[in-house]
Write an enzyme that holds these catalytic residues in place. Sequence first.
Site, short mmCIF file in Angstrom:
data_model
loop_
_atom_site.label_atom_id
_atom_site.label_comp_id
_atom_site.label_asym_id
_atom_site.label_seq_id
_atom_site.Cartn_x
_atom_site.Cartn_y
_atom_site.Cartn_z
CB CYS A 143 -0.91 -0.01 1.23
SG CYS A 143 -2.00 1.42 1.36
CG HIS A 187 -5.58 -1.90 -1.65
ND1 HIS A 187 -4.66 -2.52 -0.84
CD2 HIS A 187 -5.29 -0.58 -1.59
CE1 HIS A 187 -3.84 -1.61 -0.31
NE2 HIS A 187 -4.21 -0.42 -0.75
CD GLU A 188 -6.85 1.88 -4.29
OE1 GLU A 188 -7.02 2.87 -3.54
OE2 GLU A 188 -5.75 1.34 -4.43
CG HIS A 211 -7.29 2.97 0.84
ND1 HIS A 211 -6.56 3.28 1.96
CD2 HIS A 211 -6.43 2.37 -0.02
CE1 HIS A 211 -5.31 2.89 1.80
NE2 HIS A 211 -5.20 2.33 0.60
#
Length: 163
Positions: free
Chosen positions: A89, A131-132, A135
């Site tokens: 990351c 992953h995004e 976030h």
Amino acid sequence: MTARDIRVFGDPVLRSVSDPVTPGDPKAKALVDDLIDSVKLPGRAGVAACQIGVNLRAFSYNVDGEVGYILNPVIAELSGEPDLVDEGCLSVPGFYFPRRRYPYARVTGIDLNGNPIELGGSGLMAQALQHELDHLDGHLFIEGLEPEEKREAMRAIRQAPWY
């Protein structure tokens, strides 16, 4: 526009749930431009708005030569048996840890004009989408590590020069 600095572990914006983007908002265009410029740098597969200090539901991606963005994304589909993949990351620079991710992911959202967008894929694209989205929900990838791996990761992060 410009590539923006990436916020790192410990910055409160990375732990906040991002707010929806209003289609047609003039500030959204500038945000998308900055996200695109930020993700085009070498070694980047995705950049979430919170990683550049903006608490809005938007991210850019750069996978297999395809660069784009999506606003207000939501997971539409995750499929396959989750596999351990090495994941890093930009907000936890210099570290990679084995994290379980679904091998296929599909998200839906909108573009700057409010038109529907759908992104999907396997491999790196599936990993980047998951992953995004993490976030945008205020989660870093290390939260999904196995307990012993997470302890080791936190120990290593606390020793990092940028911490």
